[in-house]
Scaffold this motif. Structure first.
Motif, mmCIF file in Angstrom:
data_model
loop_
_atom_site.group_PDB
_atom_site.id
_atom_site.type_symbol
_atom_site.label_atom_id
_atom_site.label_comp_id
_atom_site.label_asym_id
_atom_site.label_seq_id
_atom_site.Cartn_x
_atom_site.Cartn_y
_atom_site.Cartn_z
ATOM 1 N N VAL A 22 0.835 -1.190 0.000
ATOM 2 C CA VAL A 22 0.000 0.000 0.000
ATOM 3 C C VAL A 22 0.878 1.252 0.000
ATOM 4 N N VAL A 23 0.589 2.139 -0.931
ATOM 5 C CA VAL A 23 1.163 3.490 -0.943
ATOM 6 C C VAL A 23 0.068 4.418 -0.427
ATOM 7 N N LYS A 61 5.290 4.580 0.789
ATOM 8 C CA LYS A 61 4.939 3.188 1.100
ATOM 9 C C LYS A 61 4.732 3.001 2.597
ATOM 10 N N VAL A 62 3.730 2.208 2.926
ATOM 11 C CA VAL A 62 3.518 1.821 4.325
ATOM 12 C C VAL A 62 4.576 0.783 4.674
ATOM 13 N N GLU A 63 5.256 0.978 5.804
ATOM 14 C CA GLU A 63 6.292 0.026 6.201
ATOM 15 C C GLU A 63 5.660 -1.156 6.929
ATOM 16 N N PRO A 64 6.327 -2.308 6.946
ATOM 17 C CA PRO A 64 5.767 -3.471 7.630
ATOM 18 C C PRO A 64 5.419 -3.135 9.083
ATOM 19 N N GLY A 65 4.217 -3.492 9.523
ATOM 20 C CA GLY A 65 3.798 -3.270 10.909
ATOM 21 C C GLY A 65 3.292 -1.864 11.184
ATOM 22 N N GLU A 66 3.331 -1.005 10.198
ATOM 23 C CA GLU A 66 2.925 0.397 10.395
ATOM 24 C C GLU A 66 1.462 0.567 9.968
ATOM 25 N N PRO A 120 -1.603 2.682 8.275
ATOM 26 C CA PRO A 120 -1.533 3.611 7.145
ATOM 27 C C PRO A 120 -1.565 5.081 7.554
ATOM 28 N N GLU A 121 -2.364 5.399 8.573
ATOM 29 C CA GLU A 121 -2.440 6.815 8.990
ATOM 30 C C GLU A 121 -1.094 7.282 9.558
ATOM 31 N N ALA A 167 -4.025 12.632 9.534
ATOM 32 C CA ALA A 167 -4.988 12.069 8.589
ATOM 33 C C ALA A 167 -6.379 12.383 9.111
ATOM 34 N N VAL A 168 -7.295 12.717 8.219
ATOM 35 C CA VAL A 168 -8.662 13.042 8.629
ATOM 36 C C VAL A 168 -9.624 11.915 8.238
#
Ligand SMILES: Nc1nc2c([nH]c(=O)n2[C@H]2C[C@H](O)[C@@H](COP(=O)(O)OP(=O)(O)OP(=O)(O)O)O2)c(=O)[nH]1
Length: 139
Positions: free
Chosen positions: A6-7, A39-44, A46-47, A64-65
């Motif tokens: 996921v980006v 890019k979302v890092e592993p374990g992170e 998305p917000e 993030a809203v």
């Protein structure tokens, strides 16, 4: 079957304007405009990834809203998800620190004045709808 990565990207809104960022790399994307993120890092979550990317790339403090409905394919294995976001009151103004060489705050009427990455156009269309709705509500 390949894993999707996921980006996350921000529709950073301020006073009815959207922040667009011009990529400086890689060569096949540079010069085109995008919603800042990464890019979302592993374990992170998305917000959190969004907040981190905005800090790293633009030097801002933001949050993030709401998720913009939809998910858009990028080149394999990436998919783009977008959140609206806002600057914290004490945040610095955004600067193109990393990955970008220009920034523009676009009003609803200016949204299509920049050359968005092709794959970002459907996401920007969704954001355009949100800006339009906000403008109508504001009267
Ligand atoms: N951030 C962002 N990336 C996008 C968009 N549209 C699009 O195709 N991309 C692509 C470009 C890259 O291939 C990928 C995200 O890469 P990035 O370079 O922004 O991510 P990152 O900051 O995590 O980069 P890195 O750690 O790998 O250097 O998604 C968009 O609107 N925002």
């Amino acid at each position: 079957m390949s894993e999707r990565i996921v980006v996350v990207a921000a529709a950073l809104l301020d006073a009815g304007r959207l922040l667009a960022a011009r990529r400086s790399a890689p060569p096949d994307l540079s010069g085109r405009w995008e919603l800042p993120g990464g890019k979302v890092e592993p374990g992170e979550c998305p917000e959190a990834a969004l907040v981190r990317e905005l800090r790293e790339e633009l030097g801002v403090s933001a949050e993030a809203v709401a998720r913009v409905p939809g998910e858009w394919p990028l080149r394999e294995p990436y998919v783009l998800r977008v959140w609206t976001a806002r600057l914290h009151p004490a945040s610095a103004a955004p600067e193109p620190l990393q990955d970008h060489d220009d920034l523009r705050w676009l009003t609803r009427d200016e949204l299509w004045d920049v050359d968005w990455l092709d794959q970002d156009v459907p996401a920007v269309r969704e954001v355009a709808g949100l800006l339009e709705a906000a403008r109508n509500t504001a009267g």
